[in-house]
Design an enzyme around this catalytic site. Structure first.
Site, mmCIF file in Angstrom:
data_model
loop_
_atom_site.group_PDB
_atom_site.id
_atom_site.type_symbol
_atom_site.label_atom_id
_atom_site.label_comp_id
_atom_site.label_asym_id
_atom_site.label_seq_id
_atom_site.Cartn_x
_atom_site.Cartn_y
_atom_site.Cartn_z
ATOM 1 N N ASP A 46 24.786 26.820 104.980
ATOM 2 C CA ASP A 46 23.807 26.200 104.378
ATOM 3 C C ASP A 46 22.454 26.821 104.404
ATOM 4 O O ASP A 46 22.474 27.749 105.579
ATOM 5 C CB ASP A 46 23.669 24.764 104.993
ATOM 6 C CG ASP A 46 22.920 23.907 103.908
ATOM 7 O OD1 ASP A 46 22.524 24.453 102.746
ATOM 8 O OD2 ASP A 46 22.880 22.608 103.940
ATOM 9 N N GLU A 87 24.900 16.148 98.821
ATOM 10 C CA GLU A 87 24.393 16.289 100.026
ATOM 11 C C GLU A 87 22.819 16.061 100.122
ATOM 12 O O GLU A 87 22.520 15.522 101.012
ATOM 13 C CB GLU A 87 24.473 17.640 100.520
ATOM 14 C CG GLU A 87 23.857 18.008 102.063
ATOM 15 C CD GLU A 87 22.543 18.627 101.819
ATOM 16 O OE1 GLU A 87 21.978 18.499 103.191
ATOM 17 O OE2 GLU A 87 21.918 18.789 100.808
#
Length: 392
Positions: free
Chosen positions: A234, A187
């Site tokens: 997240d 990511e």
């Protein structure tokens, strides 16, 4: 992930017609705590993730092995897949870097490929290359641990529910709902966030699944279509998070999670609450304080919905039509991309509260009220053994 930008959503409010049932107060209060498994130094779930784990490095491979071991040892009914891809990066000097996404799936017994709609619980497990030694506890070691604990917490209830349905004589389960865990690699940007330097694993997986077709006449055309809701966690684990509702089409799901948070606070089961029994006992003034929710947009109206956007692993999935519930605070935690985003700077009460929220949300989505056996589960969760497995 990258910046927050407000926008006015023009999409229609679509609740997707999915069945969803609430958990009782008793169940909410009894959901298992991660306890020592989230100890930042020796906890069986969280501690192995709290290390540098840059894509393509031994640290990344060790964390991936941890995920495989966890599911093979404690959740053997789940199907494990590893999705592999490679890409050059701005700092690899032309060398192809490997990216490995971890996928674990639990579907109803006897279900056929392409017939199951799934709740996807998602986080990224890689850490940022810089600053050197960066751990990324909120980003996203703690979210990965939350998802592992949630999967373990609902597993026995899923089995019990499906066995009961089969015992009742159903030739085919009335519902075709499953759960999928996506722990994504790559990511983080290696140099500067861009369309090409970020979301390596997510971009590769979304592309692969877009062109992977289920059998003809299936309910769902591709693995992407099989995702009923993509819940991306997240930057969770800091104190006092402020998490907006970003997308109108999934605001109904956001509100369901917000209702769970409100109920947990009312039940005294939210450890970060200023009115939790432990905190009240330490205060001279026992007068209740104002509750400031994590999920701040529970009362946002659908008719005048103003959402927002944070670049993250959901982007390539959303671009292909997947419905997204993005659970990320804005503003970002103070420790974002700093060396002190480590275990010592986690707010463990907040970590545990998020874990309970995600577990409860999954339990309600899968309609598991009445199927939890907390006494049995408590014994089962006392210790995680150290059995090792090779990554397939």
């Amino acid at each position: 992930m990258l910046f927050f930008t407000p926008f006015l959503s023009l999409l229609a409010f679509v609740p997707l017609g999915l069945s969803y049932s609430t958990l009782s107060d008793s169940t909410l209060k009894s959901l298992p705590s991660p306890g020592d498994d989230f100890d930042i130094h020796k906890g069986a779930i969280l501690a192995p993730i709290l290390r540098t784990r840059v894509s393509g490095t031994p640290g990344s491979a060790a964390v991936l092995q941890h995920f495989v071991d966890f599911f093979k040892t404690h959740l053997p009914a789940w199907t494990i897949e590893l999705h592999n891809s490679t890409s050059t990066t701005p700092v690899s000097n032309g060398k192809e870097i490997p990216f490995v996404n971890f996928i674990a799936t639990r579907d109803p017994p006897g279900s056929r490929s392409g017939e199951v709609g799934r709740l996807a619980l998602v986080a990224h497990y890689d850490s940022k290359l810089t600053p050197h030694g960066f751990i990324g506890a909120t980003d996203s070691a703690a979210p990965c641990a939350m998802i592992l604990h949630a999967a373990r917490s609902i597993d026995a209830a899923l089995t019990k529910k499906w066995e009961a349905m089969v015992a009742e004589g159903a030739d085919e389960l009335e519902e075709q709902k499953g759960v999928q865990i996506l722990l994504l690699d790559g990511e983080e940007a290696f140099k500067v966030w861009s369309d090409n330097d970020s979301l390596y694993g997510a971009r590769a997986l979304a592309s692969t699944w877009e062109s992977s077709f289920h059998p003809a006449m299936s309910t769902y055309r591709t693995p992407l279509d099989s995702i009923s809701l993509f819940v991306l966690l997240d930057l969770l684990g800091a104190s006092a998070p402020n998490v907006p509702s970003y997308f109108r089409t999934t605001h109904w799901a956001y509100k369901n999670m917000a209702k769970i948070e409100h109920r947990l606070r009312e039940l005294g089961a939210f450890k970060s609450s200023p009115n939790h029994a432990i905190k009240l006992a330490k205060r001279k003034n026992k007068k209740p304080r104002t509750e400031i929710p994590f999920l701040v947009d529970a009362n946002k109206g659908d008719d005048t919905f103003v959402g927002g956007f944070v670049q993250d692993d959901h982007v390539p999935f959303m671009a292909r039509g997947v419905e997204i519930l993005h659970i990320i605070p804005t503003p970002f935690p103070r420790v974002w991309h700093e060396l002190d985003d480590d275990g010592e700077h986690l707010d463990m009460d907040a970590v545990e509260d998020w874990t309970r929220l995600v577990t409860a949300f999954a339990g309600e989505w899968m309609e598991l009220e009445g199927f939890f056996d907390f006494k049995k589960d408590k014994r089962k969760y006392m210790d995680l053994d150290k059995t090792e497995f090779e990554i397939p």
